[in-house]
Design a protein around this motif. Structure first.
Motif, PDB file in Angstrom:
ATOM      1  N   GLU A 173      33.960  66.812  58.850  1.00  0.00           N
ATOM      2  CA  GLU A 173      32.911  67.156  57.880  1.00  0.00           C
ATOM      3  C   GLU A 173      33.407  66.917  56.454  1.00  0.00           C
ATOM      4  OE1 GLU A 173      29.327  67.907  56.449  1.00  0.00           O
ATOM      5  OE2 GLU A 173      29.823  67.704  58.578  1.00  0.00           O
ATOM      6  N   GLU A 174      34.714  67.155  56.206  1.00  0.00           N
ATOM      7  CA  GLU A 174      35.270  66.854  54.886  1.00  0.00           C
ATOM      8  C   GLU A 174      35.147  65.357  54.588  1.00  0.00           C
ATOM      9  OE1 GLU A 174      39.120  68.356  53.831  1.00  0.00           O
ATOM     10  OE2 GLU A 174      38.902  70.087  55.153  1.00  0.00           O
ATOM     11  N   LEU A 175      35.393  64.551  55.611  1.00  0.00           N
ATOM     12  CA  LEU A 175      35.263  63.098  55.428  1.00  0.00           C
ATOM     13  C   LEU A 175      33.808  62.711  55.170  1.00  0.00           C
ATOM     14  CD1 LEU A 175      37.725  62.043  58.248  1.00  0.00           C
ATOM     15  CD2 LEU A 175      37.996  61.454  55.831  1.00  0.00           C
ATOM     16  N   ARG A 176      32.870  63.358  55.854  1.00  0.00           N
ATOM     17  CA  ARG A 176      31.454  63.080  55.594  1.00  0.00           C
ATOM     18  C   ARG A 176      31.087  63.446  54.155  1.00  0.00           C
ATOM     19  NH1 ARG A 176      31.063  65.843  60.649  1.00  0.00           N
ATOM     20  NH2 ARG A 176      30.786  64.336  62.376  1.00  0.00           N
ATOM     21  N   THR A 177      31.629  64.571  53.708  1.00  0.00           N
ATOM     22  CA  THR A 177      31.365  64.996  52.323  1.00  0.00           C
ATOM     23  C   THR A 177      31.913  63.976  51.332  1.00  0.00           C
ATOM     24  OG1 THR A 177      31.416  67.324  52.968  1.00  0.00           O
ATOM     25  CG2 THR A 177      31.722  66.830  50.633  1.00  0.00           C
ATOM     26  N   LEU A 178      33.098  63.457  51.617  1.00  0.00           N
ATOM     27  CA  LEU A 178      33.661  62.430  50.741  1.00  0.00           C
ATOM     28  C   LEU A 178      32.776  61.192  50.711  1.00  0.00           C
ATOM     29  CD1 LEU A 178      36.029  61.372  49.007  1.00  0.00           C
ATOM     30  CD2 LEU A 178      37.007  60.435  51.104  1.00  0.00           C
ATOM     31  N   GLY A 179      32.243  60.804  51.892  1.00  0.00           N
ATOM     32  CA  GLY A 179      31.340  59.658  51.938  1.00  0.00           C
ATOM     33  C   GLY A 179      30.103  59.888  51.093  1.00  0.00           C
ATOM     34  N   GLU A 180      29.560  61.103  51.151  1.00  0.00           N
ATOM     35  CA  GLU A 180      28.395  61.439  50.325  1.00  0.00           C
ATOM     36  C   GLU A 180      28.736  61.337  48.842  1.00  0.00           C
ATOM     37  OE1 GLU A 180      25.457  64.595  51.651  1.00  0.00           O
ATOM     38  OE2 GLU A 180      27.232  65.205  52.765  1.00  0.00           O
ATOM     39  N   GLN A 181      29.873  61.923  48.450  1.00  0.00           N
ATOM     40  CA  GLN A 181      30.275  61.895  47.044  1.00  0.00           C
ATOM     41  C   GLN A 181      30.467  60.457  46.554  1.00  0.00           C
ATOM     42  OE1 GLN A 181      33.802  64.325  47.120  1.00  0.00           O
ATOM     43  NE2 GLN A 181      32.669  66.257  46.980  1.00  0.00           N
TER      44      GLN A 181
END
Length: 368
Positions: A50-58
């Motif tokens: 989920e942290e990686l998904r958040t980074l992708g969003e950012q």
């Protein structure tokens, strides 16, 4: 505690693993995930993905390209040195899960942005066509969509056998055809209330003609109405309302033309501007036909065909599948009932105007 994202050279990244020009930001714990996979075969947990998904969003919000983001993380993986049987597969598996999570987050942000853009575009179109926003603010927003409302604009509205929605196959094919022919030169194509709408500068009416042709060809049916060009921020609303009014007239008058020009139909709004006077003319002139056996509709259809054919009896009889003698009898019967002779030029204008008024007012179904 989640580790904050860092640059390729920050904590958790392998030094020298990102080559010059690859400026995507690598997740702070990404290198550690790869090291764990190489040493123990451990896969990323749900929170780490989920942290990686958040980074992708950012990254999407900040304008980083997806290619740059993926390349920077693949570069980090080059610094990992798997040891032991199967370690390389574990690293590749973790890398695949991580990149997939990055892409998922990136796409999630893009979908949100697209929905926001679509909502803003739809709100603008509603305000543009209904004039529900301050004109100054509307003009500012219009420039984002390639329209300069200080200039004159004209609007075409196309309706088909079934309602259209944004993204349907027919609107998409028509948009591709129009943009392919003319480019995007200040053309706004959209859907509204089940119809396709095309807005162009007032001096580009050839675009509207082509739009009408494509709209008809896409369904082999339907009808397009083209409003006149009008200046200023309110010009789009005026032209749009003219096009809608022309479609309404076509339904009430039974017009079959695939393309209607509002400028050619101005006589009809004039005739109905004083609705009370028109209703009185219909009642006085055609009211006696209510006494005819079988009702007035047969005689109304006869008069409509007679006037549409330039009062030529042979053509009218052919259209109605009657003999000339039978048609002549009907015209004489109309004369007897109403006192107005369709063959007399002095009576003809009154009768024709009353017949048009009856169609516009839906008489006698809707009593005037």
């Amino acid at each position: 505690m989640a580790r904050p994202p860092t640059g390729p050279g920050g904590p958790g990244a392998h030094e020298g693993s990102v080559e010059p020009g690859e400026q995507g930001r690598a997740h702070g714990g990404y290198a550690a995930l790869l090291d764990d996979a190489a040493a123990t075969g451990r896969r990323p947990c749900r929170a780490e993905l989920e942290e990686l998904r958040t980074l992708g969003e950012q990254a999407a919000v900040e304008g980083t390209t997806l290619r740059t983001l993926v390349v920077s993380h693949l570069a980090v993986a080059r610094g990992v040195r798997p040891s032991g049987a199967g370690a390389a597969d574990d690293v590749l598996r973790t890398m695949g899960l991580a990149v997939d999570a990055l892409c998922e987050g990136y796409e999630r942000a893009q979908q949100v942005a697209v929905r926001q853009q679509e909502a803003a575009r739809r709100e603008f179109i509603d305000d543009l066509l209904y004039g529900r926003s301050a004109l100054g603010r509307l003009a500012e927003r219009a420039e984002q969509f390639g329209l300069r409302l200080s200039h004159a604009h004209a609007v075409a509205v196309a309706e088909g056998p079934a309602p259209y929605a944004e993204g349907d196959a027919v609107p998409r094919s028509v948009e591709r055809a129009v943009n392919g022919r003319f480019g995007e030169r200040s053309i706004l194509l959209t859907t509204k209330d089940g119809r396709m709408v095309c807005v162009v500068p007032g001096d580009q009416r050839d675009v509207l003609t082509y739009f009408a042709k494509q709209a008809h060809a896409a369904t082999d049916a339907g009808r397009t109405a083209i409003g006149r060009a009008h200046p200023g921020p309110g010009g789009v609303v005026h032209s749009y309302e003219e096009a809608l009014g022309s479609l309404d007239l076509a339904h009430r008058l039974g017009l079959e033309d695939p393309v209607l020009h509002a400028g050619d139909l101005l006589v009809y709004p004039v005739l109905t501007r004083d609705r009370q006077a028109m209703a009185e003319l219909v009642r006085t002139t055609l009211g006696p036909l209510l006494k005819a056996r079988g009702g007035p509709q047969t005689y109304l259809d006869t008069l409509t065909a007679y006037f549409d054919n330039g009062c030529v009896t042979t053509q009218t009889a052919r259209q109605l599948a009657l003999s000339v003698r039978a048609l002549t009898y009907r015209l004489e019967r109309i004369h007897q009932l109403t006192g107005a002779d369709p063959t007399d030029p002095q009576h003809r204008y009154t009768l024709q105007t009353a017949v048009i008024g009856a169609r516009l007012l839906n008489w006698p179904e809707r009593k005037t």
